[in-house]
Structure formats: structure tokens, C-alpha cells
Design a protein around this motif. Structure first.
Motif, PDB file in Angstrom:
ATOM      1  N   GLY A  65       0.804  -1.226   0.000  1.00 47.65           N
ATOM      2  CA  GLY A  65       0.000   0.000   0.000  1.00 47.65           C
ATOM      3  C   GLY A  65       0.836   1.275   0.000  1.00 47.65           C
ATOM      4  O   GLY A  65       0.304   2.365  -0.194  1.00 47.65           O
ATOM      5  N   LEU A  66       2.148   1.173   0.179  1.00 52.37           N
ATOM      6  CA  LEU A  66       3.008   2.367   0.220  1.00 52.37           C
ATOM      7  C   LEU A  66       2.961   3.124  -1.114  1.00 52.37           C
ATOM      8  O   LEU A  66       3.009   2.516  -2.182  1.00 52.37           O
ATOM      9  N   GLN A  67       2.869   4.445  -1.021  1.00 51.15           N
ATOM     10  CA  GLN A  67       2.953   5.296  -2.212  1.00 51.15           C
ATOM     11  C   GLN A  67       4.398   5.730  -2.351  1.00 51.15           C
ATOM     12  O   GLN A  67       4.977   6.233  -1.391  1.00 51.15           O
ATOM     13  N   ALA A  82       3.371  -3.332  -8.384  1.00 45.56           N
ATOM     14  CA  ALA A  82       2.858  -2.010  -8.027  1.00 45.56           C
ATOM     15  C   ALA A  82       1.962  -1.515  -9.159  1.00 45.56           C
ATOM     16  O   ALA A  82       1.897  -2.127 -10.231  1.00 45.56           O
ATOM     17  N   TYR A  83       1.270  -0.398  -8.897  1.00 47.48           N
ATOM     18  CA  TYR A  83       0.463   0.243  -9.948  1.00 47.48           C
ATOM     19  C   TYR A  83       0.938   1.663 -10.157  1.00 47.48           C
ATOM     20  O   TYR A  83       1.289   2.349  -9.187  1.00 47.48           O
ATOM     21  N   ASP A  84       0.946   2.083 -11.409  1.00 47.60           N
ATOM     22  CA  ASP A  84       1.277   3.485 -11.662  1.00 47.60           C
ATOM     23  C   ASP A  84      -0.005   4.323 -11.543  1.00 47.60           C
ATOM     24  O   ASP A  84      -1.082   3.792 -11.250  1.00 47.60           O
ATOM     25  N   VAL A 124       1.830  -2.889  -4.277  1.00 51.64           N
ATOM     26  CA  VAL A 124       0.770  -3.849  -3.947  1.00 51.64           C
ATOM     27  C   VAL A 124       1.333  -4.916  -3.018  1.00 51.64           C
ATOM     28  O   VAL A 124       0.821  -5.163  -1.939  1.00 51.64           O
ATOM     29  N   LYS A 125       2.429  -5.534  -3.453  1.00 49.99           N
ATOM     30  CA  LYS A 125       3.034  -6.571  -2.596  1.00 49.99           C
ATOM     31  C   LYS A 125       4.418  -6.943  -3.132  1.00 49.99           C
ATOM     32  O   LYS A 125       4.736  -6.695  -4.306  1.00 49.99           O
ATOM     33  N   LYS A 126       5.193  -7.572  -2.292  1.00 57.24           N
ATOM     34  CA  LYS A 126       6.487  -8.121  -2.716  1.00 57.24           C
ATOM     35  C   LYS A 126       6.218  -9.360  -3.561  1.00 57.24           C
ATOM     36  O   LYS A 126       5.376 -10.180  -3.200  1.00 57.24           O
ATOM     37  N   ILE A 127       6.915  -9.489  -4.711  1.00 56.71           N
ATOM     38  CA  ILE A 127       6.724 -10.730  -5.476  1.00 56.71           C
ATOM     39  C   ILE A 127       7.965 -11.618  -5.461  1.00 56.71           C
ATOM     40  O   ILE A 127       7.860 -12.799  -5.714  1.00 56.71           O
TER      41      ILE A 127
END
Ligand SMILES: Nc1ncnc2c1ncn2[C@@H]1O[C@H](COP(=O)(O)OP(=O)(O)O)[C@@H](O)[C@H]1O
Ligand SMILES: [Mg+2]
Length: 323
Positions: A12-14, A35-37, A21-24
Motif C-alpha cells: 500500500g506504500l505510495q 505495483a500500480y502506476d 501492492v506486494k512483494k513478489i
């Protein structure tokens, strides 16, 4: 690979316009996140964080780096950045796409297009666990590696070497097309002076010239690793490490065991790629691709191996110009 003991960034960090989103995945050198842009596109963000040099406790963002380790950490950071910048110039369907770079938390982040799939390593291990025989089909090997080599040609054309090719760094999209990930060139640059940063090579997949400080590196270096990766697909384990081969080479015996399961042509191409002497290998990816695509006219007879290799070389340019 060294274990990654560091805490991952929190979900959730910006960070710099991206939302984690999460570590993969995590290895000794880095942590990879989904993550999402800002437009909602999925990206994979790779965080430079060599666990031998930098420590991050849970709840912290910036790692703690001892003054003694700081210079090495900074050189590694610069190389990681340079590697990403070079990769960002390459646009090819079989090479991971680097879309951005940013600095934060006293380290550096490489942003890539997110690819849905799994590594070739996972693919092989799953099939091995299921008891599939053959482990993967000859058709799969030929088709997939010829696409891998399309990507690798583009990399070499851009005057880069991969230097850490292995099934764990070949990623298979859901549709089965492969992508090259994780370019180890940065780590290689660090190797000469800084053994602490990373064990530079992966035993079994690294050719002998990567073991020595002043090894003559070139396309033939990645070509050895391609041969080793093909071999790993067939047997479900890496080939004998190059340093051991120099003392007591067992590869010929291992390759012979594959006869009857895979074509003599394919086995011969792998044998050629895995020659200990770099000059004896295909000198360009193009030469190797041609050998893989065009069946070698003569079946190699037992004990006639060197003759057949010479034939291969004359057909496909064994000591041609590096690509
Ligand atoms: N662009 C990407 N899309 C999806 N997953 C990725 C991507 N890049 C890396 N990964 C995942 O992270 C793993 C480790 O990435 P890699 O670049 O090989 O880093 P490491 O240095 O830890 O080996 C990969 O096996 C894959 O599962
Ligand atoms: Mg990797």
C-alpha cells in the motif's frame, strides 16, 4: 544466491507516483514488488538492496548502511542504475521492458512493465514434480530458446552482455513467450574489486571465463549459459560447474544419456555451446540460432564427436565475428 534478510516495503506504500501492492520476489541483491502506476497499469519495481551491505528493519524505509560498506553500496547503486539505463534503450518483445527509474529511501528503483507468468525455472520444477517425461519437449526447447535468442541478439547488438542467463532469469509469459530478465552486468562490473557485493556467477550456468578476474567476455559467454539452460530444461538440474569440468569433465557422459530422448542434432548444438574453450563455441547468437533451426545433416557417430563439431563450425561459423 545470498538470502535477502531485509524487510520489504509495506503493502500500500505510495512511492514516486506508484502504489506498492506486494512483494513478489526477493534475492540477495534486490526485492521485486508488484505495483500500480497513476494510470492503474501494473508494473514490477525492483529495489536495489544488497543484503550483504544494507540492512532494513521492519517499519523502516531507508536501509542502514555502515560507513565501511557505504562506498561499495554506492558503486553498486551506480552500476544498477547504469544497467537499467542501458536496458531502457532496448525495446524487444523478448527482453523485459524498463519504463522508469527513480531514487528514494537512499536507494534506487527500476520500474518494469509487469509480466504475468512464471520463470522457466518454476516451469521446469513443476514438470519435474509431476514426473513429466520428457521433462520438456524438444519442440518447446527449440521454439522457446530461439525466441530467447532473438532477445539476446538485440541485447548484444546494444553492446550489452547478460552474464547471468539461467532458467530463473528467463520468464515465461502466460502465452508461453519468453522474456529475458535480470541483467547481471552491473554485478559483473563490481566483481573485480568487490567480492563482497555478490557471488557473481551461478555455478553450472556460468562459463569458465566468468570465474576468472580477467576472463575474455563476449557473446560466447552468454552462449555457454544458453547451452547450460537448455541442458537444465532436459534434465531438471544445472550442468556440472565449469571449474569442476576443468578438472574432471563429465558433461559428455551426461549428454550421452539424453540420446534417444532428444535428437542428436539438439544434443550436439548443446555440446557445442558448452565447450570449455570460448573459441570453440558458437561466436555469435546468430550462429547458434542457425544451428538450432537447421538440422545438422549428419548424425554424429559415437567417438566421432570432434569431426561433427568441425562440421557444425564450418556450417555455422564457429569462429566468426562476434555479433
Ligand atoms: N517485469 C517483471 N514482471 C513480473 N515479475 C517480475 C518482473 N521482473 C522480475 N519479476 C519477478 O521477480 C523475480 C526476480 O527477478 P530478478 O530480476 O531475476 O531479480 P533477482 O536479482 O532477485 O534474481 C523473477 O523471477 C520474477 O518472478
Ligand atoms: Mg534473477
Amino acid at each position: 544466491m545470498a538470502a535477502q534478510n531485509n524487510a520489504a516495503l509495506p503493502d500500500g506504500l505510495q512511492i514516486s507516483g506508484y502504489r506498492i501492492v506486494k512483494k513478489i520476489a526477493s534475492g540477495g541483491f534486490s526485492i521485486v514488488y508488484l505495483a500500480y502506476d497513476e494510470d492503474g497499469n501494473a508494473v514490477a519495481i525492483k529495489e536495489y538492496l544488497p543484503s550483504s551491505l544494507a540492512l532494513r528493519e521492519a517499519g523502516e524505509l531507508a536501509p542502514t548502511i555502515s560507513p565501511e560498506n557505504l562506498p561499495i553500496f554506492r558503486i553498486g547503486l551506480k552500476c544498477f542504475f547504469e544497467e537499467g539505463r542501458a536496458l531502457a534503450r532496448i525495446s524487444h518483445p523478448n527482453v523485459v521492458s524498463v519504463v522508469n527509474f527513480f531514487r528514494a529511501n537512499d536507494t534506487v528503483y527500476m520500474v518494469m512493465a509487469y509480466e504475468s507468468g512464471r520463470s522457466l525455472q518454476d516451469h521446469i520444477l513443476r514438470r519435474r514434480d509431476k514426473g513429466e517425461k520428457p521433462l520438456v519437449s524438444e519442440r518447446f526447447i527449440r521454439k522457446m530458446f530461439s525466441q530467447v535468442m532473438n532477445g539476446l541478439r538485440e541485447v548484444h547488438t546494444n553492446k550489452l552482455l547478460h552474464l547471468d542467463l539461467k532458467p530463473a532469469n528467463i520468464y515465461l509469459r502466460v502465452d508461453g513467450t519468453p522474456i529475458l530478465l535480470d541483467f547481471g552486468a552491473a554485478r559483473q562490473t563490481l566483481k573485480a574489486d568487490l567480492p563482497k557485493l555478490y557471488p557473481m556467477y551461478t555455478p553450472g550456468f556460468a562459463p569458465p571465463e566468468l570465474y576468472s578476474k580477467n576472463g575474455n567476455l563476449g557473446p560466447w559467454t552468454d552462449i555457454y549459459s544458453i547451452g547450460a539452460s537448455m541442458f537444465a530444461c532436459m534434465v531438471g538440474a544445472p550442468p556440472q560447474p565449469a571449474d569442476q569440468r576443468k578438472i574432471n569433465d563429465k558433461m559428455d557422459g551426461h549428454l550421452q544419456k539424453l540420446e534417444g530422448i532428444y535428437s542428436a542434432d539438439l544434443i550436439q548444438v548443446i555440446r557445442w555451446s558448452l565447450m570449455i574453450d570460448p573459441l570453440e563455441r558458437p561466436q555469435s547468437v546468430f550462429a547458434l540460432q542457425k544451428a538450432l533451426q537447421e538440422p545438422v545433416p549428419e548424425k554424429p557417430a559415437a567417438g566421432k564427436f570432434s569431426v561433427t563439431l568441425d562440421r557444425l563450425k564450418s556450417l555455422f561459423g564457429g569462429s566468426g565475428q562476434p555479433h
